[in-house]
Every structure is written in C-alpha cells, then in structure tokens.
Design a protein around this motif. Structure first.
Motif, short mmCIF file in Angstrom:
data_model
loop_
_atom_site.label_atom_id
_atom_site.label_comp_id
_atom_site.label_asym_id
_atom_site.label_seq_id
_atom_site.Cartn_x
_atom_site.Cartn_y
_atom_site.Cartn_z
N GLY A 42 19.23 63.14 10.45
CA GLY A 42 18.43 62.42 11.42
C GLY A 42 19.24 61.50 12.31
N SER A 43 18.72 61.23 13.49
CA SER A 43 19.36 60.33 14.44
C SER A 43 18.28 59.66 15.28
CB SER A 43 20.35 61.10 15.32
OG SER A 43 19.67 62.08 16.09
N PRO A 44 18.61 58.58 16.00
CA PRO A 44 17.57 57.85 16.74
C PRO A 44 16.94 58.67 17.86
CG PRO A 44 19.75 57.06 17.33
CD PRO A 44 19.93 57.92 16.12
N GLU A 45 17.59 59.76 18.26
CA GLU A 45 16.98 60.63 19.27
C GLU A 45 15.65 61.18 18.79
OE1 GLU A 45 21.33 61.92 19.17
OE2 GLU A 45 20.22 60.18 18.44
N ASP A 46 15.50 61.26 17.46
CA ASP A 46 14.26 61.78 16.90
C ASP A 46 13.06 60.87 17.16
OD1 ASP A 46 15.27 64.20 15.79
OD2 ASP A 46 16.15 63.07 14.14
N PRO A 104 20.11 55.00 26.89
CA PRO A 104 21.53 55.07 26.51
C PRO A 104 21.79 55.18 25.02
CG PRO A 104 20.95 52.79 26.98
CD PRO A 104 19.72 53.62 27.27
N GLY A 105 20.75 55.24 24.19
CA GLY A 105 20.97 55.51 22.77
C GLY A 105 20.96 54.31 21.86
N PRO A 117 19.88 66.21 20.09
CA PRO A 117 20.93 65.27 19.70
C PRO A 117 21.89 64.97 20.84
CG PRO A 117 20.62 66.95 18.03
CD PRO A 117 19.82 67.38 19.21
N PHE A 118 22.30 63.71 20.94
CA PHE A 118 23.32 63.30 21.90
C PHE A 118 24.70 63.64 21.34
CE2 PHE A 118 20.84 59.46 23.90
CZ PHE A 118 19.80 60.31 24.22
N GLU A 120 26.70 59.76 13.88
CA GLU A 120 25.48 59.58 14.67
C GLU A 120 25.79 58.71 15.87
OE1 GLU A 120 21.28 57.39 13.48
OE2 GLU A 120 23.19 56.55 12.80
N GLN A 121 25.38 59.15 17.05
CA GLN A 121 25.66 58.35 18.24
C GLN A 121 25.11 56.94 18.09
OE1 GLN A 121 23.63 56.94 20.70
NE2 GLN A 121 21.63 57.72 20.05
N HIS A 122 25.88 55.98 18.56
CA HIS A 122 25.46 54.57 18.58
C HIS A 122 25.59 54.00 19.98
CE1 HIS A 122 25.40 54.81 14.22
NE2 HIS A 122 24.86 53.60 14.17
#
Length: 323
Positions: free
Chosen positions: A95-99, A242-243, A105-106, A50-52
């Motif tokens: 899931g990822s924070p983009e949600d 920036p994520g 998704p990044f 997951e992108q950080h």
C-alpha cells in the motif's frame, strides 16, 4: 542528540547482563548451530519503498524501522543479556498514500501485494521455527491496514505452529507509560492537520535520521492541510497532488529527535514487557477494521482492488506462457 537518546535507553536498563548482537548475514551454519535458542531473540527489520513526495527518500519508513530495530536489540541486550540475532532489512511493504485517491503508484512506490508480503514473512517464520528459534520481533512500521494484517497473520502462524512468540511490535497500538510528544505549537498543529504521510512529522524524523537525504526546498513546501481523516481523500484526488499531506515546512531536526525518541520508547518498552510475560494479544492493531475510519477503509479497498488486478494479470501471463 542521537548519542543522548541511545545513552538514555542503555543506562535506564541493568548493565550487568552479558550478551551479544549478531548479524545473521555474517554467520556460518556452524556459528548459527551453536546459538542457544532459548536465549536468542530474532529481530526482523523491514521497510516499505514508498514515495514520500518531492522532499523525502522512498525508504523513509525503513530508516525509522532500522533505527527502532537497533535500539530494541541494544535494550534487550542491556536488560536481559543473551543473544539478539539481527536479520538484514526486508525492503517490502503493502500500500501507498496514492490509494487514498485510487491513483496509480507514483515513482518511488515499489510495493508488493498483501499475499506476497504475508508469504515472505510466513516462509521466514517457518524457516526460523524449524531451526528452533521461538522468539521473533518484527519491526516494519507502515500505516496501510493490509500491510499490518499480512505481518500479523504471519506472526499468528508462527505462534500457532511452533508455540512461539513472534510479535509485530510496530503493528500494535501501544502507549504504555510513554507520554505522547507534541513538537508543534497550537497554530502549527492546525496547519499540519492530519499528518499521516510526509508532513511535519516524517520530515522532522528524516531530518534527524538521514538529514542528507532531505531536499532543502522542503522549507518552501505548500501546506496541504487535512482537518480530518476523511479530507485526505480529497487532497489525494486533487490535480497535481505532490504526494504528501500536512506541512513539511514546519519540520526541524530537533522535532525529529523528539518523534524518534517517542517511537523508540514505545517499541522498547513493549518488547521488554513481552519478554517479561506481557500478553500483547489484547492490544488493538493497525489492522483492526473497527478502529479504522472510512478514509482508511477506502485506502485499503483501493489497495486490495489494485493488488487483485495485478494478481490476475500475473496469473494470466503464467497460464498463457509456453512451457
């Protein structure tokens, strides 16, 4: 510092027990057949990709889970002896924070659908149960509610089918006797805000666990402060996000040691208590809708919608494929 933390756990428990930590990947069928199922605890570590943001590796959660799994195995061995059977890390998550912002998704967010994660762990649960194992601990810490629900479902399936004890240690909300750590001063806590992803906490944690993988310019990171959970959505929806949330620039390796020590104590104490008969079923979980605020419900809804669309596309492709 790492040696100090490890020593603290080892010497806090009885050291007269005899046992072994084994890697399942290194064992033959004969080796595995000889294990005493009643004296063996299986540990399944996991970690989402997951992108950080710009500064941290995509496997940030996984590095913590691997540390927690290793420390849990060592603590079980020191306290109870027997055998701990370690599985390779499963690099899957939901899931990822983009949600939070309903975004695509990044790069770095390589996740699976909730039903995929559940099926993987249910299949492993079936294989382990059929082979006679009855005690399994899962360590796959990640905040998305659907991620935790998938793991908890798999554990419930194992427990119902095999009358066993499969527990997702990282999905349970447990404090026990552990005092929460606070590594920021009051002014810094305000700047960091609601730190749920790649802020001062996870950046500190990674500076401790994997310092070579943290980009040095985290020190120049602009704070993206959410003063409430509801504010996370607005930050994620902002142009050029920036994520990350919070303030990575406040991170330090020493703070990371405190964060990791706190997480480790939580997991280890819970695991040992469960082995001593503690009923974990009354604990709240990271999947409890009633304990969730609206921003995490929105995150979950967005993830489910994205997952459903991907499922539909895949099934349509399979149905249309010539046989």
């Amino acid at each position: 510092m790492r040696c100090f933390i490890l020593a603290a756990f080892l010497f806090a428990a009885p050291v007269n027990a005899v046992g072994q930590i084994l890697q399942v990947a290194e064992l033959s069928a004969r080796d595995l057949e000889q294990l005493d199922r009643k004296q063996t605890v299986v540990i399944l570590p996991g970690g989402i990709l997951e992108q950080h943001g710009p500064y941290l590796p995509s496997f940030t959660d996984g590095y913590l889970n691997e540390w927690l799994a290793a420390r849990t195995a060592e603590a079980i061995l020191a306290a109870r002896g027997g055998t701990v059977l370690m599985f390779p890390t499963i690099p899957l998550g939901v899931g990822s924070p983009e949600d939070f912002g309903g975004l695509s998704p990044f790069s770095g967010s390589y996740t699976v659908r909730p039903e995929t994660l559940r099926a993987v762990y249910m299949d492993l649960a079936s294989a382990l149960g059929q082979d006679g194992f009855r005690t399994v601990f899962v360590l796959n810490r990640h905040g998305a509610p659907s991620h935790n629900l998938a793991l908890l479902d798999a554990a419930d399936y194992f427990n119902d089918r095999f009358d066993g004890t499969m527990v997702v240690l990282t999905s349970l909300l447990y404090e026990g006797t552990i005092e929460p750590t606070s590594f920021l001063d009051p002014k810094e806590r305000i700047e960091n805000g609601v730190d749920v992803h790649a802020g001062a906490g996870e950046t500190s944690q990674t500076l401790f666990l994997q310092p070579r993988l943290v980009h040095d310019d985290y020190r120049l990171a602009m704070p993206l402060t959410a003063d409430s959970a509801q504010a996370l959505t607005g930050i994620a929806e902002s142009t050029g996000w920036p994520g990350y949330f919070g303030s990575p620039r406040l991170a330090t390796p020493n703070a990371g040691a405190q964060v990791v020590e706190y997480r480790t104590k939580q997991v280890v104490e819970l695991a040992l208590r469960i082995l001593d008969g503690f009923d974990w079923r009354a604990l709240l979980t990271r999947a409890d809708q009633n304990a969730m605020d609206s921003s995490f419900r929105a995150l979950d809804d967005n993830n489910r919608a994205r997952s459903e669309e991907e499922r539909r596309r895949q099934e349509e492709w399979i149905a249309a494929r010539p046989r």
